[in-house]
Design an enzyme around this catalytic site. Structure first.
Site, PDB file in Angstrom:
ATOM      1  CG  HIS A  42      -1.648   1.256   1.448  1.00 28.61           C
ATOM      2  ND1 HIS A  42      -2.544   1.843   0.587  1.00 28.61           N
ATOM      3  CD2 HIS A  42      -1.514   2.123   2.488  1.00 28.61           C
ATOM      4  CE1 HIS A  42      -2.932   3.016   1.089  1.00 28.61           C
ATOM      5  NE2 HIS A  42      -2.325   3.203   2.244  1.00 28.61           N
ATOM      6  CG  HIS A  68       0.635   7.113   4.313  1.00 30.68           C
ATOM      7  ND1 HIS A  68       1.146   6.314   3.321  1.00 30.68           N
ATOM      8  CD2 HIS A  68      -0.646   6.703   4.479  1.00 30.68           C
ATOM      9  CE1 HIS A  68       0.209   5.475   2.907  1.00 30.68           C
ATOM     10  NE2 HIS A  68      -0.886   5.680   3.593  1.00 30.68           N
ATOM     11  CG  ASP A  69      -1.231   4.052   6.495  1.00 28.71           C
ATOM     12  OD1 ASP A  69      -1.885   5.011   6.962  1.00 28.71           O
ATOM     13  OD2 ASP A  69      -1.530   3.475   5.436  1.00 28.71           O
ATOM     14  CD  GLU A  72      -4.200   6.094  10.951  1.00 30.62           C
ATOM     15  OE1 GLU A  72      -3.929   7.259  10.633  1.00 30.62           O
ATOM     16  OE2 GLU A  72      -5.087   5.426  10.396  1.00 30.62           O
ATOM     17  CG  ASP A  73      -2.437   1.442  10.570  1.00 31.42           C
ATOM     18  OD1 ASP A  73      -3.276   1.669  11.458  1.00 31.42           O
ATOM     19  OD2 ASP A  73      -2.650   1.651   9.366  1.00 31.42           O
ATOM     20  CG  ASP A 129      -3.950   6.917   2.347  1.00 32.62           C
ATOM     21  OD1 ASP A 129      -3.671   5.724   2.133  1.00 32.62           O
ATOM     22  OD2 ASP A 129      -4.462   7.313   3.408  1.00 32.62           O
TER      23      ASP A 129
END
Ligand code: ZN
Length: 187
Positions: A42, A68-69, A72-73, A129
Site C-alpha cells: 500500500h 504515512h501509516d 497510525e498502524d 492514499d
C-alpha cells in the site's frame, strides 16, 4: 542542487531508507483483501502514484508517503521518524495520522473536517492514499465489507478529498477516475 545525478544519488537511498523502515514496521501486516496482500504494497503504491502520476520529486514528501501509516498502524513513534528522516517528514506523517484513541466514526468525521486545513504536501499524500484505497477496493474488495459499507467508503472518501484539491491536477484526475469506477461498480 544543479546536478541531476547528484539529486538522484541522494533521493534514491533516502527513499529506500524510508521503504526499509516501513517494510520493517509493517512486517507481518496484511491488507484487508481476500488475497491478504502484504501491507507494505500500500505505501509503495502511494509513493508510486505521487512520483509516477503526480510527477512529484520532493524527497521529503515521497518519504512521508512511504511512512504515512507507520505511526497510525505500527509501533513507530514520531520521535523515531524525526531522528531518522527529519522534522519535516515527521510533521507530514503526523498531519495524515488519525488519533487512534478516538472512536472510528469520530476519526472519519475529523478527517473530513481537517482536510482543508492540511498543508499542500499533506493533501497530496491524502489524495494518493485515498486513490490507492479505492483502487484496492475495486480490484480486491475487503473480504468482509458488504456493498453498503463500500458505498459509504466512497462517499466519505470524496468528502475528505474535496478538502484536498488545488495542488496537483493529475493526482486529482486519477482519484476522480477511480472514484467514478468505484461508484459504477457499487450500484
Ligand atoms: Zn494509507
Amino acid at each position: 542542487m544543479t546536478d541531476g545525478n547528484t539529486d538522484i544519488a541522494i533521493a534514491i537511498p533516502a527513499l529506500l531508507e524510508a521503504t526499509l523502515f516501513a517494510a520493517d514496521k509493517h512486517r507481518g501486516q496484511k491488507r484487508k483483501d481476500a488475497q491478504k496482500t502484504p501491507y507494505i504494497n500500500h505505501p509503495i503504491y502511494v509513493v508510486n502514484l505521487l512520483a509516477g502520476v503526480g510527477g512529484i520529486t520532493d524527497v521529503e514528501l515521497l518519504q512521508a508517503g512511504m511512512l504515512h501509516d507507520t505511526v497510525e498502524d505500527t509501533d513507530a513513534t514520531p520521535e523515531e521518524i524525526e531522528t531518522l528522516f527529519g522534522y519535516a517528514v515527521r510533521s507530514l506523517v503526523m498531519e495524515v495520522t488519525d488519533d487512534k484513541s478516538l472512536e472510528k466514526q469520530e476519526r472519519t468525521r475529523i478527517q473530513i473536517e481537517k482536510a482543508p486545513g492540511l498543508s499542500p504536501r499533506a493533501k497530496l499524500i491524502k489524495l494518493a492514499d485515498k486513490t490507492a484505497n479505492l483502487t484496492d477496493m475495486i480490484a480486491s474488495p475487503p473480504a468482509h465489507w458488504p456493498l453498503e459499507r463500500r458505498q459509504q467508503y466512497v462517499v466519505w472518501s470524496d468528502k475528505v478529498i474535496a478538502g484536498c484539491r488545488g495542488h496537483n491536477t493529475r493526482l486529482e484526475e486519477i482519484y476522480d477516475a477511480r472514484a467514478m469506477e468505484a461508484r459504477a461498480r457499487l450500484t
